[in-house]
Write a protein that holds these residues in place. Structure first.
Motif, PDB file in Angstrom:
ATOM      1  N   ALA A  16      47.310  40.023  46.092  1.00  0.00           N
ATOM      2  CA  ALA A  16      46.187  40.359  45.211  1.00  0.00           C
ATOM      3  C   ALA A  16      44.934  40.468  46.070  1.00  0.00           C
ATOM      4  O   ALA A  16      45.005  40.612  47.296  1.00  0.00           O
ATOM      5  CB  ALA A  16      46.036  39.289  44.130  1.00  0.00           C
ATOM      6  N   GLY A  17      43.761  40.405  45.409  1.00  0.00           N
ATOM      7  CA  GLY A  17      42.501  40.371  46.134  1.00  0.00           C
ATOM      8  C   GLY A  17      42.308  41.559  47.065  1.00  0.00           C
ATOM      9  O   GLY A  17      42.851  42.644  46.856  1.00  0.00           O
ATOM     10  N   THR A  40      40.886  32.439  49.984  1.00  0.00           N
ATOM     11  CA  THR A  40      41.750  31.557  49.203  1.00  0.00           C
ATOM     12  C   THR A  40      42.961  31.222  50.056  1.00  0.00           C
ATOM     13  O   THR A  40      43.466  32.067  50.796  1.00  0.00           O
ATOM     14  CB  THR A  40      42.246  32.215  47.903  1.00  0.00           C
ATOM     15  OG1 THR A  40      43.145  33.281  48.221  1.00  0.00           O
ATOM     16  CG2 THR A  40      41.111  32.729  47.043  1.00  0.00           C
ATOM     17  N   VAL A 104      37.401  38.981  37.610  1.00  0.00           N
ATOM     18  CA  VAL A 104      38.462  38.025  37.965  1.00  0.00           C
ATOM     19  C   VAL A 104      38.008  36.589  37.703  1.00  0.00           C
ATOM     20  O   VAL A 104      36.949  36.171  38.168  1.00  0.00           O
ATOM     21  CB  VAL A 104      38.806  38.185  39.464  1.00  0.00           C
ATOM     22  CG1 VAL A 104      39.769  37.102  39.918  1.00  0.00           C
ATOM     23  CG2 VAL A 104      39.355  39.567  39.743  1.00  0.00           C
ATOM     24  N   ALA A 107      43.708  33.187  38.691  1.00  0.00           N
ATOM     25  CA  ALA A 107      44.762  33.843  39.483  1.00  0.00           C
ATOM     26  C   ALA A 107      46.004  34.047  38.627  1.00  0.00           C
ATOM     27  O   ALA A 107      46.196  33.360  37.621  1.00  0.00           O
ATOM     28  CB  ALA A 107      45.104  32.978  40.690  1.00  0.00           C
ATOM     29  N   GLY A 108      46.836  34.974  39.066  1.00  0.00           N
ATOM     30  CA  GLY A 108      48.085  35.241  38.349  1.00  0.00           C
ATOM     31  C   GLY A 108      48.894  33.955  38.130  1.00  0.00           C
ATOM     32  O   GLY A 108      49.524  33.778  37.085  1.00  0.00           O
ATOM     33  N   LEU A 113      39.814  30.898  39.624  1.00  0.00           N
ATOM     34  CA  LEU A 113      39.199  31.531  40.799  1.00  0.00           C
ATOM     35  C   LEU A 113      37.692  31.661  40.575  1.00  0.00           C
ATOM     36  O   LEU A 113      37.044  32.512  41.157  1.00  0.00           O
ATOM     37  CB  LEU A 113      39.804  32.924  41.020  1.00  0.00           C
ATOM     38  CG  LEU A 113      41.276  32.986  41.422  1.00  0.00           C
ATOM     39  CD1 LEU A 113      41.753  34.429  41.451  1.00  0.00           C
ATOM     40  CD2 LEU A 113      41.501  32.347  42.788  1.00  0.00           C
ATOM     41  N   GLY A 202      53.385  40.911  37.787  1.00  0.00           N
ATOM     42  CA  GLY A 202      53.281  39.849  38.782  1.00  0.00           C
ATOM     43  C   GLY A 202      51.886  39.765  39.360  1.00  0.00           C
ATOM     44  O   GLY A 202      50.908  40.211  38.774  1.00  0.00           O
ATOM     45  N   HIS A 203      51.844  39.215  40.538  1.00  0.00           N
ATOM     46  CA  HIS A 203      50.617  38.938  41.257  1.00  0.00           C
ATOM     47  C   HIS A 203      49.976  40.252  41.713  1.00  0.00           C
ATOM     48  O   HIS A 203      50.656  41.097  42.292  1.00  0.00           O
ATOM     49  CB  HIS A 203      51.067  38.112  42.462  1.00  0.00           C
ATOM     50  CG  HIS A 203      49.994  37.465  43.226  1.00  0.00           C
ATOM     51  ND1 HIS A 203      49.078  36.626  42.663  1.00  0.00           N
ATOM     52  CD2 HIS A 203      49.708  37.527  44.544  1.00  0.00           C
ATOM     53  CE1 HIS A 203      48.274  36.198  43.608  1.00  0.00           C
ATOM     54  NE2 HIS A 203      48.633  36.728  44.764  1.00  0.00           N
ATOM     55  N   GLY A 204      48.685  40.407  41.431  1.00  0.00           N
ATOM     56  CA  GLY A 204      47.964  41.557  41.985  1.00  0.00           C
ATOM     57  C   GLY A 204      47.817  42.745  41.049  1.00  0.00           C
ATOM     58  O   GLY A 204      47.228  43.752  41.434  1.00  0.00           O
ATOM     59  N   GLY A 205      48.289  42.626  39.824  1.00  0.00           N
ATOM     60  CA  GLY A 205      48.243  43.779  38.912  1.00  0.00           C
ATOM     61  C   GLY A 205      46.830  44.227  38.578  1.00  0.00           C
ATOM     62  O   GLY A 205      46.518  45.426  38.600  1.00  0.00           O
ATOM     63  N   CYS A 207      43.998  43.604  40.236  1.00  0.00           N
ATOM     64  CA  CYS A 207      43.296  44.105  41.430  1.00  0.00           C
ATOM     65  C   CYS A 207      43.751  45.535  41.730  1.00  0.00           C
ATOM     66  O   CYS A 207      42.945  46.413  42.042  1.00  0.00           O
ATOM     67  CB  CYS A 207      43.619  43.239  42.652  1.00  0.00           C
ATOM     68  SG  CYS A 207      43.261  41.503  42.405  1.00  0.00           S
TER      69      CYS A 207
HETATM   70  N1  PLP Z   1      41.417  38.033  43.753  1.00  0.00           N
HETATM   71  C1  PLP Z   1      42.024  37.116  44.494  1.00  0.00           C
HETATM   72  C2  PLP Z   1      41.446  36.737  45.827  1.00  0.00           C
HETATM   73  C3  PLP Z   1      43.174  36.534  44.044  1.00  0.00           C
HETATM   74  O1  PLP Z   1      43.761  35.651  44.815  1.00  0.00           O
HETATM   75  C4  PLP Z   1      43.702  36.905  42.779  1.00  0.00           C
HETATM   76  C5  PLP Z   1      44.921  36.310  42.272  1.00  0.00           C
HETATM   77  O2  PLP Z   1      45.509  35.433  42.790  1.00  0.00           O
HETATM   78  C6  PLP Z   1      43.039  37.831  42.031  1.00  0.00           C
HETATM   79  C7  PLP Z   1      41.919  38.383  42.555  1.00  0.00           C
HETATM   80  C8  PLP Z   1      43.515  38.300  40.698  1.00  0.00           C
HETATM   81  O3  PLP Z   1      44.773  38.806  40.760  1.00  0.00           O
HETATM   82  P1  PLP Z   1      45.406  39.785  39.671  1.00  0.00           P
HETATM   83  O4  PLP Z   1      45.317  41.132  40.191  1.00  0.00           O
HETATM   84  O5  PLP Z   1      46.817  39.288  39.594  1.00  0.00           O
HETATM   85  O6  PLP Z   1      44.645  39.606  38.402  1.00  0.00           O
END
Ligand code: PLP
Length: 432
Positions: A16-17, A40, A104, A107-108, A113, A202-205, A207
């Motif tokens: 993500a991020g 993070t 944001v 976190a997933g 955050l 999952g993680h990062g959707g 972003c």
């Molecule tokens: N930005 C950071 C640095 C993160 O670590 C995360 C999730 O862990 C997010 C944003 C948000 O992630 P998502 O795209 O899953 O909503």
């Protein structure tokens, strides 16, 4: 090169991020400048530590980039605190470029955050200057103060969040239902964008989606089309999720299918062909394992460049159904059959398999399809691509139909070849 800017946190696990943002924008051929707001320490199961970057360093990064690079669009992701929001807002205020705000907060994996002062600062300073804000259900509830249970609540929340003229894309991923419904609130009108729910994203959707939108806007695509194209793309990224650790899967922001329009079109063509097959295919030609239709890219080098319907099409209680969507790398034996055909004639890039019957072969002959046979007994250890290659060598060209006689008669297979799924359907319509 078109350039966009992401102002976001670093995710050490890379899903993500800022790491997701760089991948997503790069896959659209947009260069992503990256201003990091926080580090993070996290993996696919938890966020273990957060270290915010000091405000003066965020300011220095922003100024360094903005005085040098022509940024066409900017997105913000994890901003963490009101202090960071203040620095970012003060600087962006002096620059004319569309701002996409991904608010944001969590976190997933469920860990926070954001500091408690974040939401208020976003509302006061960033929402009024952004072109689009992309909250999920939880973020929309925090920003609007409305608890969202139904469509009316969604619309009300969009109106409250978008009252300062920015448009709102309220994402439906965290709501219930067999489909995911996103609401776009733009110029006081609502557009519903509906997609089948694949699996829990999952993680990062979040972003990845906001980065796709930002990259499209950096390419001067208008806001509505940027959102619609990006929504289609994130669907593919979710379908292509992968596992790297013990927790959440990672959304795949590198969508070769999209960067490469041909792959995207192949998937669309296959899905259309599969829908047509459902209507015309008689049950007696469908083996228990199902039938499939496959289509390769122009320069296919291996099975990863051949797409088919994942899970095939099969009969259940008297009706045929698609067990999945089109996907590259899922064509199994058919991919080798196509790759062998393409060696002889690169234009023949599609194939369909069905159950053998003498009657069916007779009909094929009657309608004038060219047929060649290959016998597994003669080539005991041959791989399926090699068998097809032998049949093509014997014929001297790629025939419409290759019948593979298996060692066990019940497993005889008919494979139909064509330039594309449409030409296969034309052949099938002659015989069904
Ligand atoms: N930005 C950071 C640095 C993160 O670590 C995360 C999730 O862990 C997010 C944003 C948000 O992630 P998502 O795209 O899953 O909503």
């Amino acid at each position: 090169m078109r350039c966009a800017l992401s102002i976001a946190g670093s995710d050490s696990v890379g899903g993500a991020g800022i790491q997701a943002d760089i991948k997503a924008m790069s896959s659209l051929d947009v260069h992503c400048c990256a201003v990091i707001t926080a580090l993070t320490a996290q993996n696919t199961t938890a966020v273990e530590e957060i270290m915010p970057v000091p405000a003066d360093m965020i300011q220095a990064q922003l100024e360094a980039v903005l005085k040098d690079v022509d940024i066409k669009a900017v997105k913000t992701g994890m901003l963490y605190s009101a202090e960071t929001v203040g620095v970012v807002a003060d600087i962006l205020e002096d620059h004319e470029m569309p701002l996409i705000l991904d608010p944001v907060m969590v976190a997933g994996v469920g860990d926070s955050l954001a500091r408690d002062d974040l939401a208020k600062a976003i509302k006061r300073k960033l929402i009024p200057m952004c072109e689009l804000i992309t909250p999920n259900k939880h973020e929309a509830e925090v920003l609007s103060g409305i608890s969202i249970r139904d469509e009316e609540d969604v619309k009300y929340a969009c109106e409250v969040i978008g009252k300062d003229a920015s448009s709102v894309l309220l994402k439906g991923g965290h709501m219930n239902g067999t489909s995911v419904i996103d609401y776009l609130y733009l110029s006081s009108e609502f557009t519903r964008i509906e997609y089948p729910r694949l699996e829990r994203a999952g993680h990062g959707g979040g972003c990845t989606l906001s980065s796709f939108i930002t990259a499209n806007m950096a390419k001067s695509v208008d806001i509505v089309n940027s959102i619609l194209i990006s929504r289609k793309m994130i669907q593919q990224s979710i379908a292509d999720m992968y596992v790297i650790g013990h927790g959440d899967k990672l959304v795949n922001p590198i969508i070769r299918q999209m960067g490469d329009k041909e792959r995207f079109r192949i998937l669309d063509d296959l899905d259309d062909a599969a829908d047509a097959l459902i209507n015309i295919t008689p049950e007696e030609v469908v083996p228990n394992k199902g039938v499939n239709i496959a289509f390769a890219t122009r320069n296919a080098a291996g099975p990863e460049d051949v797409a088919a319907i994942e899970g095939k099409l099969s009969f259940h209680n008297g009706s045929m159904r698609k067990n999945g969507k089109s996907k590259f790398g899922t064509a199994g034996h058919l991919s080798y059959a196509i790759l062998a055909a393409m060696e002889k004639n690169p234009k023949i890039r599609s194939a369909f398999n069905m159950k053998y019957s003498k009657d069916m072969v007779d009909v094929m002959e009657e309608v004038g399809l060219s047929i060649e046979y290959t016998d597994r007994k003669k080539h005991k250890n041959a791989l399926s691509g090699e068998l097809i290659r032998y049949a093509i060598q014997d014929a001297g060209y790629v025939p419409d139909v290759i019948v593979e006689k298996a060692s066990n008669k019940g497993d005889n297979i008919i494979r139909i070849f064509g330039k594309n799924p449409e030409s296969i359907l034309e052949k099938l319509e002659l015989i069904f």
